[in-house]
Design a protein around this motif. Structure first.
Motif, PDB file in Angstrom:
ATOM      1  N   ILE A   1       0.848  -1.188   0.000  1.00 24.34           N
ATOM      2  CA  ILE A   1       0.000   0.000   0.000  1.00 24.34           C
ATOM      3  C   ILE A   1       0.881   1.235   0.000  1.00 24.34           C
ATOM      4  N   ASP A   2       0.772   2.043  -1.052  1.00 24.39           N
ATOM      5  CA  ASP A   2       1.549   3.271  -1.177  1.00 24.39           C
ATOM      6  C   ASP A   2       0.630   4.452  -0.867  1.00 24.39           C
ATOM      7  N   LEU A   3       0.767   4.994   0.336  1.00 25.02           N
ATOM      8  CA  LEU A   3      -0.122   6.081   0.759  1.00 25.02           C
ATOM      9  C   LEU A   3       0.108   7.356  -0.051  1.00 25.02           C
ATOM     10  N   ARG A   4       1.320   7.527  -0.571  1.00 29.94           N
ATOM     11  CA  ARG A   4       1.601   8.745  -1.326  1.00 29.94           C
ATOM     12  C   ARG A   4       0.785   8.816  -2.612  1.00 29.94           C
ATOM     13  N   ASN A   5       0.438   7.659  -3.160  1.00 28.62           N
ATOM     14  CA  ASN A   5      -0.335   7.632  -4.401  1.00 28.62           C
ATOM     15  C   ASN A   5      -1.825   7.394  -4.159  1.00 28.62           C
ATOM     16  N   MET A   6      -2.214   7.306  -2.897  1.00 29.44           N
ATOM     17  CA  MET A   6      -3.619   7.077  -2.595  1.00 29.44           C
ATOM     18  C   MET A   6      -4.412   8.366  -2.823  1.00 29.44           C
ATOM     19  N   PRO A   7      -5.547   8.302  -3.543  1.00 31.32           N
ATOM     20  CA  PRO A   7      -6.322   9.516  -3.798  1.00 31.32           C
ATOM     21  C   PRO A   7      -6.907  10.104  -2.519  1.00 31.32           C
ATOM     22  N   VAL A   8      -6.926  11.432  -2.439  1.00 32.24           N
ATOM     23  CA  VAL A   8      -7.494  12.136  -1.286  1.00 32.24           C
ATOM     24  C   VAL A   8      -8.378  13.254  -1.802  1.00 32.24           C
ATOM     25  N   THR A   9      -9.612  13.321  -1.298  1.00 31.21           N
ATOM     26  CA  THR A   9     -10.555  14.344  -1.751  1.00 31.21           C
ATOM     27  C   THR A   9     -10.714  15.431  -0.692  1.00 31.21           C
ATOM     28  N   SER A  10     -11.400  16.495  -1.076  1.00 33.66           N
ATOM     29  CA  SER A  10     -11.618  17.617  -0.162  1.00 33.66           C
ATOM     30  C   SER A  10     -12.398  17.195   1.081  1.00 33.66           C
ATOM     31  N   SER A  11     -13.467  16.416   0.901  1.00 33.04           N
ATOM     32  CA  SER A  11     -14.279  16.000   2.051  1.00 33.04           C
ATOM     33  C   SER A  11     -13.488  15.093   2.987  1.00 33.04           C
ATOM     34  N   GLN A  12     -12.597  14.266   2.418  1.00 29.78           N
ATOM     35  CA  GLN A  12     -11.796  13.384   3.247  1.00 29.78           C
ATOM     36  C   GLN A  12     -10.812  14.174   4.101  1.00 29.78           C
ATOM     37  N   VAL A  13     -10.146  15.138   3.508  1.00 31.68           N
ATOM     38  CA  VAL A  13      -9.197  15.966   4.256  1.00 31.68           C
ATOM     39  C   VAL A  13      -9.903  16.732   5.372  1.00 31.68           C
ATOM     40  N   LYS A  14     -11.132  17.175   5.123  1.00 31.42           N
ATOM     41  CA  LYS A  14     -11.869  17.955   6.120  1.00 31.42           C
ATOM     42  C   LYS A  14     -12.320  17.116   7.313  1.00 31.42           C
ATOM     43  N   THR A  15     -12.236  15.799   7.201  1.00 28.35           N
ATOM     44  CA  THR A  15     -12.552  14.982   8.374  1.00 28.35           C
ATOM     45  C   THR A  15     -11.456  15.090   9.426  1.00 28.35           C
ATOM     46  N   GLY A  16     -10.312  15.655   9.067  1.00 31.57           N
ATOM     47  CA  GLY A  16      -9.218  15.806  10.026  1.00 31.57           C
ATOM     48  C   GLY A  16      -9.643  16.568  11.268  1.00 31.57           C
ATOM     49  N   LYS A  17     -10.443  17.626  11.072  1.00 28.86           N
ATOM     50  CA  LYS A  17     -10.876  18.401  12.244  1.00 28.86           C
ATOM     51  C   LYS A  17     -11.889  17.623  13.080  1.00 28.86           C
ATOM     52  N   TYR A  18     -12.647  16.741  12.457  1.00 28.10           N
ATOM     53  CA  TYR A  18     -13.560  15.875  13.214  1.00 28.10           C
ATOM     54  C   TYR A  18     -12.763  15.024  14.204  1.00 28.10           C
ATOM     55  N   PHE A  19     -11.699  14.397  13.714  1.00 29.16           N
ATOM     56  CA  PHE A  19     -10.950  13.463  14.545  1.00 29.16           C
ATOM     57  C   PHE A  19     -10.152  14.178  15.629  1.00 29.16           C
ATOM     58  N   THR A  20      -9.710  15.399  15.344  1.00 30.45           N
ATOM     59  CA  THR A  20      -9.034  16.179  16.379  1.00 30.45           C
ATOM     60  C   THR A  20      -9.998  16.532  17.497  1.00 30.45           C
ATOM     61  N   VAL A  21     -11.207  16.956  17.125  1.00 30.58           N
ATOM     62  CA  VAL A  21     -12.235  17.262  18.126  1.00 30.58           C
ATOM     63  C   VAL A  21     -12.608  16.005  18.896  1.00 30.58           C
ATOM     64  N   VAL A  22     -12.652  14.876  18.210  1.00 32.51           N
ATOM     65  CA  VAL A  22     -12.941  13.602  18.880  1.00 32.51           C
ATOM     66  C   VAL A  22     -11.950  13.366  20.010  1.00 32.51           C
ATOM     67  N   SER A  23     -10.663  13.532  19.734  1.00 32.30           N
ATOM     68  CA  SER A  23      -9.642  13.284  20.755  1.00 32.30           C
ATOM     69  C   SER A  23      -9.768  14.261  21.921  1.00 32.30           C
ATOM     70  N   VAL A  24     -10.091  15.524  21.628  1.00 32.60           N
ATOM     71  CA  VAL A  24     -10.252  16.529  22.694  1.00 32.60           C
ATOM     72  C   VAL A  24     -11.470  16.193  23.564  1.00 32.60           C
ATOM     73  N   LEU A  25     -12.601  15.832  22.920  1.00 32.06           N
ATOM     74  CA  LEU A  25     -13.795  15.444  23.673  1.00 32.06           C
ATOM     75  C   LEU A  25     -13.522  14.200  24.512  1.00 32.06           C
ATOM     76  N   PHE A  26     -12.739  13.294  23.975  1.00 29.59           N
ATOM     77  CA  PHE A  26     -12.353  12.091  24.704  1.00 29.59           C
ATOM     78  C   PHE A  26     -11.616  12.472  25.990  1.00 29.59           C
TER      79      PHE A  26
END
Length: 787
Positions: free
Chosen positions: A290-315
């Motif tokens: 699995i080559d992560l550098r060539n894995m496609p990434v979309t705008s909506s996927q990148v924006k989930t980053g803030k979801y997961f950061t908030v998840v850790s803070v709420l945790f």
């Protein structure tokens, strides 16, 4: 030609197996929910009566149905279910108000009878005289004097005396405080919400809540009409009131174990005979790279980053509230001498926050993962998908912040007649006010719309309506669908019937639907990574869903044993709760196979962190949800344990061990794909995983389990009320164990803090989107069947 015929024959056999499994799953769902709904009707039909009027022998009205309903509303309004319990359901710091009121009510009747016959108090008469009075009181209080034709009930003179004792006791408690975490003057006598008048009679709120507690004591000690047991199946255990373990509880405990052993043999035979496990998709030496550098990434996927950061803070915030709760058991009215902390965050409000934030951060992690995988399933990024993701994020922020403020105001009596709408509904696990519940449902529907837009193309391509993509979407639909049942509960709903619907949220939504979603998502991720075949995964998923839903739906009945529901639930709940252990056991076998796949992947396998947490999920699934759940779900054990420390022992091990660990797993899987590969460090994830597991194990096995064992022993020898009193919690050995709990708690918190710092760092190292809206993504097409 012969080879082609053989291959076609094998495919036909596999297709027939899947078709059979689909049919069995559909039949299982229909039968399970038919039984559950029929049982709900039975609960509604057989629920303890709330008399229009309760009078003394002279016909003078003592209290009314409106008083009972009003008292229940007061109990809910001030969030007292997050402090103590009624009918065994709620929190564990305070007493069980049903058991406490029953003890006071019984002792009042004993004093009345002793004074009437001997001119002395019950405590001062001789032992043989006590036996005579005790038997008279039991006979008198267990007789059902409810007149169903007139919907009225009479109390004897001794029962009236017991009622007055209950009222006097709670007037003192709610004005002076109970000396163990309940604030003085929490309930104001003049604070009578105008909108409550439809179900609140004349009189102050303290009298109403006292009458509500008395009513629960009455139904727990009064024999059902035409039966030999009380409305609560003889719970709580208290010999002076004639409450002892029923025959049904003993019989169904033994029967459930017998049936469990039989079904384990049958299901293991089917599992191995028909190879329902997932089959590896690769051959030795050809593990997918699995080559992560060539894995496609979309705008909506990148924006989930803030979801997961908030998840850790709420945790982290949720765990800090948990640490404060643990401290209150040692110092109930302050935090290391700082009283203003308790004034602002008393136990009940802190407990409500602790539960709600757990649901928020776990659910948000799952929502974020659903948003991430949608483009992978559909094969493209829908137009304006990123905008919808941002809108949903800020809606969740408003929900979390607004609901927490509302719960605080409501539980402090500052919302007046709006307490149920904007404040604290008073039900453990669904504390959210009705408006916040509606916002949560709308948010989940927006999330479902986002997911649907992403997977729509994949659904169209997949010809099999029961294929992997369809299963993923069906499980996503169930997430918002099952929370809607929270709207079936209103302030005037009978406590027993409201509790029936409440467990639809706690057991079916939090435990059942999340578990179904987890099983399907894990299968999807394994196929997406190329670790297993799609066909074997779909077949295994059907088998697991049949077991999960076949046992888990009716297994909800173990929550209904002693809350005033019909006796039939002792049998249904006991048997099907026991069977829930089987799918949890099979999941750990699958987890071991997944672990071997990860190990065979070599050092370049990028999802080691995810797999560490998935293995943790499987272990805690068996130990926490299965073993510890089975320990307390036998009716004969639950009778003495119901609402004691063994319940949060199971709760922490299953809620955090299963759903929490899985939330972290999907968080790490999603982040791994949207974070720059060079910014990723598995070492910190491994340390966090170890600390979280060690801390949770210490919390469960070093603290909660020993106290729970001592508490059930206390109930067996001295009655249930004694085991739930503050006197038990203040015993030296109990205080010592609860004090040393700080060690595993601290270990756990350090693991959470490492995860927070990791997610914050990840937020600043996100990849840039590589594909635009409506652009075809180069991902594996899961809609295509494999040979």
């Amino acid at each position: 030609m012969e080879l082609q015929r053989t291959t076609s024959s094998q495919q036909a056999v596999k297709a027939n197996k899947n078709a059979l499994l689909k049919s069995v799953l559909i039949i299982t769902i229909l039968l399970s929910f038919t039984v559950l709904l029929a049982g709900g009707y039975w609960i509604f039909k057989e629920q303890a009566p709330r008399p229009l009027e309760v009078t003394n022998e002279n016909g003078e009205v003592l209290f009314t149905k409106a008083s009972i309903m009003g008292g229940q509303a007061v109990f809910q309004k001030y969030g007292l279910m997050d402090y103590g319990t009624v009918l065994g359901h709620g929190s564990y710091m305070g007493p069980d108000y049903t058991a406490e009121a029953l003890k006071i009510y019984t002792e009042g009747m004993q004093d009345y009878k002793a004074n009437e016959k001997y001119g002395k108090t019950y405590a001062s008469i001789a032992a043989d005289e006590k036996t005579i009075i005790k038997n008279k009181v039991i006979k008198e209080m267990r007789k059902n004097r409810y007149d169903s034709s007139k919907e009225t009930m009479k109390l004897t003179a001794a029962q009236v005396f017991g009622l007055e004792k209950v009222r006097a006791y709670y007037k003192l408690v709610f004005t002076k405080g109970d000396g163990w975490g309940l604030k003085a003057n929490l309930i104001k006598e003049s604070d009578l919400p105008k909108s409550d008048r439809s179900y609140v009679a004349k009189g102050d709120q303290i009298t109403q809540i006292s009458d509500f507690f008395f009513w629960t004591a009455w139904l727990s000690s009064t024999v059902r009409q035409g039966d030999k047991i009380t409305y609560t199946n003889n719970w709580p255990y208290y010999e002076d009131a004639g409450n002892q373990l029923s025959f049904s509880a003993i019989w169904w405990s033994g029967a459930s174990i017998t049936i469990l052993i039989l079904m384990i043999g049958v299901i293991l035979y089917l599992f191995y005979r028909y190879q329902f496990g997932m089959q590896e998709a690769y051959k030795e030496g050809k593990f997918p790279r699995i080559d992560l550098r060539n894995m496609p990434v979309t705008s909506s996927q990148v924006k989930t980053g803030k979801y997961f950061t908030v998840v850790s803070v709420l945790f982290f915030v949720q765990c800090m509230f948990g640490a404060l709760l643990a401290h209150y058991y040692i110092e109930p009215e302050s935090f290391f001498g700082i009283k203003w902390i308790h004034d602002i965050l008393p136990f009940n409000i802190t407990k409500g926050y602790h539960l709600q934030l757990a649901i928020f951060w776990i659910a948000t992690a799952w929502l974020g993962m659903g948003i991430y995988v949608a483009p992978l399933v559909g094969g493209y990024e829908p137009k304006k998908q990123g905008l919808l993701v941002d809108i949903l994020f800020w809606a969740l922020v408003v929900l979390v912040g607004g609901s927490m403020v509302g719960e605080w105001l409501g539980a402090n009596g500052k919302l007046g007649n709006q307490w149920f709408l904007f404040g604290h509904t008073g039900w453990e696990y669904i504390e959210l006010g009705r408006i916040w519940q509606l916002i949560l449902i709308v948010g989940m529907l927006i999330w479902l719309f986002i997911v649907f837009r992403g997977v729509k193309a994949g659904l169209k391509r997949e010809s099999d309506k029961g294929g992997l993509i369809h299963l993923l979407f069906y499980s996503a639909i169930a997430v918002p669908a099952f929370y809607i049942f929270a709207l079936f509960i209103n302030p005037g709903t009978s406590f027993t019937f409201a509790d029936y619907w409440r467990w639809w949220i706690i057991h079916l939504w939090v435990e059942g639907i999340f578990e179904v979603f987890a099983v399907v998502v894990i299968g999807f991720l394994l196929v997406q990574l190329g670790l297993v075949t799609k066909k074997s995964t779909v077949r295994q998923l059907y088998f697991q869903l049949i077991l999960l839903l076949g046992s888990g739906v009716i297994g909800i009945g173990h929550h209904y044993y002693y809350n005033g529901s019909a006796e039939v639930w002792l049998g249904l709940g006991a048997v099907f709760s026991a069977l829930e252990v089987i799918p949890l056991t099979l999941l750990i076998l699958e987890a071991y196979e997944q672990y071997k796949m990860m190990r065979d992947g070599g050092v370049i396998f990028p999802y080691k962190g995810t797999f560490w947490f998935l293995i943790s999920v499987a272990i805690w699934n068996l130990v926490g949800a299965g073993v510890l759940g089975f320990l307390i779900n036998l009716p004969a054990v639950s009778y003495f344990e119901h609402g004691q420390f063994l319940t949060p022992t199971h709760g922490h091990a299953s809620m955090m061990g299963v759903y929490g660990m899985f939330a972290v797993a999907v968080l790490l899987y999603s982040l791994r794909n949207i974070v720059k590969p060079e910014a990723w460090n598995d070492k910190w994830i491994k340390i966090s995983c170890i600390l979280l597991n060690v801390g949770l194990a210490g919390m469960v096995f070093v603290s909660l389990l020993p106290v729970g064992f001592m508490q059930i022993k206390e109930a067996f020898y001295h009655g249930y009320a004694a085991s739930r009193s503050s006197n038990f919690l203040q015993k030296d050995i109990v205080q010592t164990i609860l004090t040393w709990r700080a060690v595993p708690d601290t270990i756990f918190l350090i693991g959470v803090l490492i995860l927070v710092l990791f997610c914050l760092k990840a937020l600043f190292n996100l990849r840039k989107p590589t594909h635009k809206d409506e652009e075809i993504l180069p991902v594996k097409d899961l809609s295509i069947d494999e040979d």
